[in-house]
Every structure is written in structure tokens, then in C-alpha cells.
Design a protein around this motif. Sequence first.
Motif, PDB file in Angstrom:
ATOM      1  N   ALA A  59      13.461  30.923 102.439  1.00 49.56           N
ATOM      2  CA  ALA A  59      12.733  30.769 101.177  1.00 49.56           C
ATOM      3  C   ALA A  59      11.263  30.480 101.429  1.00 49.56           C
ATOM      4  O   ALA A  59      10.380  31.028 100.746  1.00 49.56           O
ATOM      5  N   GLU A  60      10.970  29.643 102.401  1.00 52.14           N
ATOM      6  CA  GLU A  60       9.569  29.317 102.696  1.00 52.14           C
ATOM      7  C   GLU A  60       8.819  30.541 103.210  1.00 52.14           C
ATOM      8  O   GLU A  60       7.656  30.751 102.853  1.00 52.14           O
TER       9      GLU A  60
ATOM     10  N   SER B 193       8.422  33.052 100.013  1.00 49.21           N
ATOM     11  CA  SER B 193       7.907  32.585  98.718  1.00 49.21           C
ATOM     12  C   SER B 193       6.394  32.636  98.598  1.00 49.21           C
ATOM     13  O   SER B 193       5.851  32.346  97.525  1.00 49.21           O
TER      14      SER B 193
ATOM     15  N   ASN C  32       4.777  29.378  97.353  1.00 47.22           N
ATOM     16  CA  ASN C  32       5.208  28.819  96.070  1.00 47.22           C
ATOM     17  C   ASN C  32       6.417  27.912  96.321  1.00 47.22           C
ATOM     18  O   ASN C  32       7.534  28.384  96.533  1.00 47.22           O
TER      19      ASN C  32
ATOM     20  N   VAL D 244       9.530  28.290  93.959  1.00 44.88           N
ATOM     21  CA  VAL D 244      10.366  29.451  94.269  1.00 44.88           C
ATOM     22  C   VAL D 244      11.205  29.170  95.508  1.00 44.88           C
ATOM     23  O   VAL D 244      12.397  29.518  95.567  1.00 44.88           O
ATOM     24  N   ALA D 245      10.590  28.531  96.506  1.00 45.88           N
ATOM     25  CA  ALA D 245      11.333  28.199  97.721  1.00 45.88           C
ATOM     26  C   ALA D 245      12.483  27.244  97.419  1.00 45.88           C
ATOM     27  O   ALA D 245      13.604  27.420  97.914  1.00 45.88           O
TER      28      ALA D 245
END
Length: 220
Positions: free
Chosen positions: A26-27, A30, A33, A36-37
Amino acid sequence: MRRPLAAEALGAFFLFATVVGSGIMAERLSGGNVAVALLGNSVATGAMLYVLITMLGPISGAHFNPAVTLVMWQRNDLTAKAALAYMVVQVAGGIMGVWMTHLMFDEAILQLSDKTRTGLGQWTGECIATFGLVLTILGTLRTRPQAVPVSVALYIVAAYWFTSSTSFANPAITIARSLSDSFAGISPADVAPFIAAQLLGAMSALLLAKQMLEPSDLEQ
């Protein structure tokens, strides 16, 4: 005990790998963001919890969490020896899951997190997160056992967002996440207060459940 212990180790492996791995993914995707992460991290964790509890619950009870195991021992659902063995394999399986996640993402396998997570607000968040998790488990077991997987999964997804700590709610995963310098990490120096808050939340939920959820003498 071989089958239940294997189930607990396997469940912790995949759960902790999901928490750390989805955090890394996710990091990376994203674009900085954090919201979002966190969304990706929480949804992946909830989805994996549902799968693991459904699959492994009939074998070991699907604790994957020393706080839950402690509560089940206090309820006489486990012997002290079994509870201790559960806790050992939960930590060991979870750490192995974190290390294999680092390997998958071409990260250094052995790491220590430098992510600070401390203060009264975060400790309170951990206490409330674990309190709610244990109460969710005990309440759903009492009223609708077949709904435990979805109830726990949904609770954890929600708790990622409504608690200040993003809901570790698990001493074993707190230890394992201190060994990952990633989105999901926690500094080793911050582990002990988190665990103390988690255990306080778990025991408080057990006490409340005994008053609210246990059958009364008339019902018996």
C-alpha cells in the motif's frame, strides 16, 4: 496438541504477513497518500482474518492472538499449558510471516522499526481496540457462533480507522511489527506499553462479558 498448534502458527504466519505485506504494498502504490495506504492495509487484513478464522477455527479456535488465548484460558476453554503453547507458536509463526514478507518484497529480512507509536492517546486506542475485539468474539460466540469470522473481520477493519493506534489489538503482532521498519512497524521501545494496554482491554472485556453475556441461573 499438534494440529491446534500448527493451525495457530499457520494462522499467525499468514495474518502477520498480510498486515506487514499489505502495508508495504500500500505504501509503495499510494503515492504518499497515507489514507489510501491505510485503506489497503485494513481491507487486506480484514479479508485475511475472515479466511483464516473460517478455515482454522474448527481446528484451534483461530486465536492468533495471546490476548484472546489468555481470555480463553480464563474461561477454562484451554489449560494453562495449552495456552502457553498457543502463545509461543503465535509469536514464532507471526515473526516468520514478517520475515518471509520482507523476503518477498526484497527487503532486509532482519529489521527493527524506528516508527514511534507512544502516548496516552495511542495506549487508550489499544486498550479500546482490544476491548472491542474480545467483546466481539465473546458476544458473537454467545449469540451467533457461525458469524464469528465475519464479525471479527469487520470489527478489525473498522478499528483500523476509529482507533488512534490503528488497532494492533494483539501482543504477538505488536512484537512482530517491531521487527519490520515499514508502514506497519512500531519501535521496540514502544512495544511494552502497547501490550499492557491490550491486556487491560482484553481483561476488561472478559469481566464485562461475564456480566452481560453469560447465561443467568434462570436461563440455565
